[in-house]
Write a protein that holds these residues in place. Structure first.
Motif, PDB file in Angstrom:
ATOM      1  N   GLN A  24       0.762  -1.174   0.039  1.00  0.00           N
ATOM      2  CA  GLN A  24      -0.034   0.154   0.067  1.00  0.00           C
ATOM      3  C   GLN A  24       0.927   1.253  -0.002  1.00  0.00           C
ATOM      4  O   GLN A  24       1.773   1.312   0.569  1.00  0.00           O
ATOM      5  CB  GLN A  24      -0.800  -0.042   1.209  1.00  0.00           C
ATOM      6  N   SER A  25       0.485   2.260  -0.869  1.00  0.00           N
ATOM      7  CA  SER A  25       1.004   3.528  -0.927  1.00  0.00           C
ATOM      8  C   SER A  25       0.130   4.344  -0.772  1.00  0.00           C
ATOM      9  O   SER A  25      -0.904   4.782  -1.535  1.00  0.00           O
ATOM     10  CB  SER A  25       1.742   3.847  -2.075  1.00  0.00           C
ATOM     11  N   GLY A  26       0.002   5.374   0.685  1.00  0.00           N
ATOM     12  CA  GLY A  26      -0.920   6.256   0.745  1.00  0.00           C
ATOM     13  C   GLY A  26      -1.271   7.038  -0.335  1.00  0.00           C
ATOM     14  O   GLY A  26      -2.527   7.194  -0.824  1.00  0.00           O
ATOM     15  N   SER A  27      -0.385   7.925  -0.592  1.00  0.00           N
ATOM     16  CA  SER A  27      -0.546   9.254  -1.507  1.00  0.00           C
ATOM     17  C   SER A  27      -0.604   8.507  -2.926  1.00  0.00           C
ATOM     18  O   SER A  27      -0.699   9.519  -3.814  1.00  0.00           O
ATOM     19  CB  SER A  27       0.696  10.316  -1.232  1.00  0.00           C
ATOM     20  N   ALA A  28      -0.048   7.329  -3.042  1.00  0.00           N
ATOM     21  CA  ALA A  28      -0.004   6.864  -4.406  1.00  0.00           C
ATOM     22  C   ALA A  28      -1.048   6.824  -5.403  1.00  0.00           C
ATOM     23  O   ALA A  28      -0.971   6.893  -6.583  1.00  0.00           O
ATOM     24  CB  ALA A  28       0.824   5.503  -4.430  1.00  0.00           C
ATOM     25  N   LYS A  97      -9.926  10.012  -2.450  1.00  0.00           N
ATOM     26  CA  LYS A  97     -10.025   8.584  -1.827  1.00  0.00           C
ATOM     27  C   LYS A  97      -8.822   7.852  -2.121  1.00  0.00           C
ATOM     28  O   LYS A  97      -8.283   7.613  -3.341  1.00  0.00           O
ATOM     29  CB  LYS A  97     -11.289   8.040  -2.340  1.00  0.00           C
ATOM     30  N   GLU A  98      -8.267   7.462  -1.045  1.00  0.00           N
ATOM     31  CA  GLU A  98      -7.127   6.506  -1.239  1.00  0.00           C
ATOM     32  C   GLU A  98      -7.618   5.035  -1.522  1.00  0.00           C
ATOM     33  O   GLU A  98      -8.320   4.718  -0.661  1.00  0.00           O
ATOM     34  CB  GLU A  98      -6.238   6.628  -0.083  1.00  0.00           C
ATOM     35  N   VAL A  99      -7.115   4.385  -2.486  1.00  0.00           N
ATOM     36  CA  VAL A  99      -7.208   3.056  -2.796  1.00  0.00           C
ATOM     37  C   VAL A  99      -5.931   2.193  -2.864  1.00  0.00           C
ATOM     38  O   VAL A  99      -5.015   2.596  -3.670  1.00  0.00           O
ATOM     39  CB  VAL A  99      -8.103   2.948  -4.127  1.00  0.00           C
ATOM     40  N   SER A 100      -6.177   1.110  -2.551  1.00  0.00           N
ATOM     41  CA  SER A 100      -4.731  -0.018  -2.744  1.00  0.00           C
ATOM     42  C   SER A 100      -5.443  -1.020  -3.621  1.00  0.00           C
ATOM     43  O   SER A 100      -6.705  -1.343  -3.762  1.00  0.00           O
ATOM     44  CB  SER A 100      -4.512  -0.471  -1.445  1.00  0.00           C
ATOM     45  N   TYR A 101      -4.575  -1.667  -4.135  1.00  0.00           N
ATOM     46  CA  TYR A 101      -4.908  -2.393  -5.473  1.00  0.00           C
ATOM     47  C   TYR A 101      -4.244  -3.949  -5.096  1.00  0.00           C
ATOM     48  O   TYR A 101      -3.075  -3.929  -4.599  1.00  0.00           O
ATOM     49  CB  TYR A 101      -4.654  -2.093  -6.611  1.00  0.00           C
ATOM     50  N   VAL A 102      -5.020  -4.941  -5.317  1.00  0.00           N
ATOM     51  CA  VAL A 102      -4.409  -6.277  -5.405  1.00  0.00           C
ATOM     52  C   VAL A 102      -5.057  -7.209  -6.400  1.00  0.00           C
ATOM     53  O   VAL A 102      -6.133  -6.953  -7.062  1.00  0.00           O
ATOM     54  CB  VAL A 102      -4.558  -7.213  -4.121  1.00  0.00           C
ATOM     55  N   HIS A 150     -10.415   5.525  11.297  1.00  0.00           N
ATOM     56  CA  HIS A 150      -9.672   4.930  10.169  1.00  0.00           C
ATOM     57  C   HIS A 150     -10.436   4.425   9.212  1.00  0.00           C
ATOM     58  O   HIS A 150     -11.491   3.773   9.408  1.00  0.00           O
ATOM     59  CB  HIS A 150      -8.745   3.889  10.790  1.00  0.00           C
ATOM     60  N   ARG A 151     -10.080   4.867   7.870  1.00  0.00           N
ATOM     61  CA  ARG A 151     -11.008   4.392   6.674  1.00  0.00           C
ATOM     62  C   ARG A 151      -9.922   3.899   5.857  1.00  0.00           C
ATOM     63  O   ARG A 151      -9.060   4.702   5.441  1.00  0.00           O
ATOM     64  CB  ARG A 151     -12.037   5.290   6.364  1.00  0.00           C
ATOM     65  N   GLU A 152     -10.195   2.753   5.028  1.00  0.00           N
ATOM     66  CA  GLU A 152      -9.194   2.026   4.020  1.00  0.00           C
ATOM     67  C   GLU A 152      -9.958   1.384   3.049  1.00  0.00           C
ATOM     68  O   GLU A 152     -10.749   0.795   3.423  1.00  0.00           O
ATOM     69  CB  GLU A 152      -7.957   1.365   4.737  1.00  0.00           C
ATOM     70  N   THR A 153      -9.468   1.846   1.941  1.00  0.00           N
ATOM     71  CA  THR A 153     -10.290   1.021   0.557  1.00  0.00           C
ATOM     72  C   THR A 153      -9.262   0.025  -0.273  1.00  0.00           C
ATOM     73  O   THR A 153      -8.151   0.288  -0.390  1.00  0.00           O
ATOM     74  CB  THR A 153     -10.903   1.810  -0.322  1.00  0.00           C
ATOM     75  N   LEU A 154      -9.806  -1.172  -0.572  1.00  0.00           N
ATOM     76  CA  LEU A 154      -8.928  -2.276  -1.098  1.00  0.00           C
ATOM     77  C   LEU A 154      -9.705  -2.661  -2.602  1.00  0.00           C
ATOM     78  O   LEU A 154     -10.765  -2.857  -2.290  1.00  0.00           O
ATOM     79  CB  LEU A 154      -8.562  -3.280  -0.491  1.00  0.00           C
ATOM     80  N   MET A 155      -9.112  -2.435  -3.538  1.00  0.00           N
ATOM     81  CA  MET A 155      -9.659  -2.933  -4.836  1.00  0.00           C
ATOM     82  C   MET A 155      -9.158  -4.262  -5.168  1.00  0.00           C
ATOM     83  O   MET A 155      -8.004  -4.340  -5.380  1.00  0.00           O
ATOM     84  CB  MET A 155      -9.630  -1.929  -5.934  1.00  0.00           C
ATOM     85  N   MET A 156      -9.764  -5.488  -5.447  1.00  0.00           N
ATOM     86  CA  MET A 156      -9.370  -6.747  -5.751  1.00  0.00           C
ATOM     87  C   MET A 156      -9.836  -6.819  -7.192  1.00  0.00           C
ATOM     88  O   MET A 156     -10.886  -7.238  -7.394  1.00  0.00           O
ATOM     89  CB  MET A 156     -10.003  -7.747  -4.800  1.00  0.00           C
ATOM     90  N   VAL A 157      -8.638  -6.956  -7.959  1.00  0.00           N
ATOM     91  CA  VAL A 157      -8.980  -7.113  -9.609  1.00  0.00           C
ATOM     92  C   VAL A 157      -8.609  -8.401  -9.789  1.00  0.00           C
ATOM     93  O   VAL A 157      -7.742  -9.213  -9.280  1.00  0.00           O
ATOM     94  CB  VAL A 157      -8.089  -6.304 -10.544  1.00  0.00           C
ATOM     95  N   MET A 158      -9.701  -9.026 -10.570  1.00  0.00           N
ATOM     96  CA  MET A 158      -9.853 -10.734 -10.753  1.00  0.00           C
ATOM     97  C   MET A 158      -9.314 -10.783 -12.657  1.00  0.00           C
ATOM     98  O   MET A 158     -10.049 -10.194 -13.307  1.00  0.00           O
ATOM     99  CB  MET A 158     -10.898 -11.387 -10.439  1.00  0.00           C
ATOM    100  N   THR A 159      -8.570 -11.639 -13.055  1.00  0.00           N
ATOM    101  CA  THR A 159      -8.295 -11.782 -14.201  1.00  0.00           C
ATOM    102  C   THR A 159      -8.390 -12.898 -14.952  1.00  0.00           C
ATOM    103  O   THR A 159      -8.080 -13.365 -15.982  1.00  0.00           O
ATOM    104  CB  THR A 159      -6.576 -11.513 -14.414  1.00  0.00           C
ATOM    105  N   ALA A 160      -9.134 -13.862 -13.874  1.00  0.00           N
ATOM    106  CA  ALA A 160      -9.595 -15.226 -14.264  1.00  0.00           C
ATOM    107  C   ALA A 160     -10.564 -15.084 -15.427  1.00  0.00           C
ATOM    108  O   ALA A 160     -11.585 -14.556 -15.563  1.00  0.00           O
ATOM    109  CB  ALA A 160     -10.094 -15.911 -13.219  1.00  0.00           C
ATOM    110  N   ASN A 161     -10.484 -16.098 -16.494  1.00  0.00           N
ATOM    111  CA  ASN A 161     -11.309 -16.302 -17.777  1.00  0.00           C
ATOM    112  C   ASN A 161     -12.371 -17.315 -17.652  1.00  0.00           C
ATOM    113  O   ASN A 161     -13.050 -17.690 -18.545  1.00  0.00           O
ATOM    114  CB  ASN A 161     -10.644 -16.428 -18.872  1.00  0.00           C
TER     115      ASN A 161
END
Length: 475
Positions: A24-28, A97-102, A150-161
């Motif tokens: 996670q990178s806050g300002s990123a 809004k800060e978002v982390s990705y996985v 405290h508030r935190e957002t995570l976005m989970m991206v799926m590449t399965a076909n």
């Protein structure tokens, strides 16, 4: 790609799963660092803050770990660009809004479901940890310290076909069933941990975790209905399709959820519990003095005592019958039984609850086979961790089960709803509901539970046990 020197991205592949984990990178992931007028004097703008938009990282060559890093990077870049364009605007509430990705690259649906519960568990633990740290700061700095939400957002991206992910109707049903299982988990009787008992007087925080979903085909059926209704209502003398303003708003909401890849949005929010005093407490509704009493349905003190005595007993009375026999003077163990009940004398045993569960299965379960059965144990207490444990075990067994062979896997959970067989049965039903939404996951698999307070005598095990029985049918 322009990235400030203060931003660091941790990029590595986890050995235990196919997920690509990004630190996670806050300002990123904020849309901009400064207000718009400052951009004229050289402040970094929104376009410079995209972390994955790198033309040189679009290679589709697979890595040594077997995952396609180019596809993962492209998925994250497309998703981040889409979020940035969707939330653009000076008055947008999501601009900062800060978002982390996985990125989840697994092709196994049951493994993806287990990963979803793992992410939910991680977000819950992040919120609980924040509340604990805030309590420690307040204890050190005094009452003048104001707790921070405290508030935190995570976005989970799926590449399965696979069909379960690419087909929106199935994907939406899976997410909806998971959310219903999380909602029904409030009714389960969870075993308190030692930390909860020690900190019961200082825990004043509420941790909530929400789960939403996005999809390239989000709301396609609703979109068809809106357009069909508009065609029916159009004027006969005009060729133009007239869509009411409210329906236009609905269409915009559906289109706003159409992401480049199937994705999940997890958000944790940890807020301090507001103090309850006389001014904020809800008013008590008092019965009018002249209101008639319903003598037929009136609850007396004796009724309450009977209910307390009834619910205070266990589901099985075998242990009580044994104790009564031991109290008889002629019983050979009467002396040692009385000595063991003496205050101040502790009984020490080298047999753990796990050993008791394994021995009970070996002696009482007819499906047990010493050559094809295996045991897995855990000390989890929370429902989201239990769901992760079950579906991860199903995914692991699915890869090792051979056609036309039988296998039994027993999941030993001594600290999970150990005092309530009803809660364990409700958990089993929620697992079955989630499995029913995934095509093919139940092929050749039967699940059952054992609990010390089970109504069925043959299923009264010393600890909660979740059994996976594979009958050898190919998937």
């Amino acid at each position: 790609m322009k990235v400030p020197a203060s931003i660091l991205i941790l990029l590595f592949f986890s050995k235990s799963s196919d997920s690509l984990i990004l630190g996670q990178s806050g300002s990123a992931f904020t849309r901009s660092i400064c207000p718009k007028p400052l951009s004229k004097i050289g402040c970094t703008t929104r376009g410079d803050m995209l972390m994955y938009d790198d033309p040189g990282s679009s290679s589709q060559e697979p890595t040594e770990s077997g995952s396609n890093s180019g596809q993962v990077w492209s998925a994250l870049a497309s998703t981040e660009r889409w979020i940035t364009d969707t939330t653009s605007g000076e008055n947008s509430p999501f601009a900062r809004k800060e978002v982390s990705y996985v990125c989840e690259t697994s092709e196994s649906t049951e493994e993806i479901v287990g990963t979803i519960f793992r992410r939910l568990k991680d977000m819950r633990e992040i919120g609980d940890s924040h509340g604990k740290n805030e309590d420690e700061r307040r204890a050190a700095l005094g009452s003048k310290y104001k707790p921070v939400t405290h508030r935190e957002t995570l976005m989970m991206v799926m590449t399965a076909n696979q069909e379960c992910i690419s087909e929106f109707s199935i994907f939406e049903k899976i997410v909806h069933t998971i959310n219903m299982a999380r909602r029904n988990a409030r009714e389960l009787v969870i075993d308190p941990s030692q930390n909860d008992k020690e900190n019961s007087d200082i825990l004043r925080w509420i941790t909530s975790v929400s789960l939403g979903h996005l999809h390239p085909n989000y709301g396609e059926e609703d979109m068809k209905k809106v357009i069909a209704e508009a065609k029916e209502q159009k004027k006969s003398d005009e060729n133009e399709i007239i869509i009411p303003e409210m329906e236009v708003y609905r269409i915009k909401r559906l289109l706003a959820r159409r992401s480049p890849y199937p994705s999940l949005v997890l958000e944790v929010k940890c807020t301090p519990l507001p103090p309850m005093d006389e001014s904020t407490a809800p008013p008590m509704v008092a019965r009018q003095a002249n209101a008639p009493l319903d003598e037929e349905n009136e609850v007396t003190r004796n009724d309450i005592k009977k209910l307390e005595a009834l619910f205070g007993k266990a589901a099985t009375f075998e242990d009580e019958e044994v104790d009564e026999k031991r109290l008889q003077p002629e019983h050979p163990d009467a002396f040692w039984n009385d000595l063991g009940e003496t205050d101040g004398i502790d009984q020490i045993t080298f047999e753990t609850p796990i050993d008791q569960g394994q021995r009970w299965i070996a002696n009482n379960d007819h499906a047990y086979n010493i050559e094809s059965s295996s045991f897995i144990h855990t000390d989890l207490r929370h429902v989201d961790a239990a769901h992760e444990f079950v579906f991860s075990s199903i995914a692991a067994d699915r890869r090792t089960v051979v056609s036309n062979t039988r296998k039994q896997t027993y999941l030993l959970m001594p600290n999970f709803v150990s005092s309530s067989a009803t809660s364990f049965e409700k958990f089993l039903n929620e697992v079955k509901k989630i499995m029913a939404t995934i095509p093919g996951i139940s092929d050749g698999l039967d699940i059952t539970i054992f609990h010390r307070e089970s109504i069925e005598k043959e299923k009264r095990s010393p600890i909660p046990i979740f059994a996976l029985q594979w009958n050898g049918k190919p998937r």
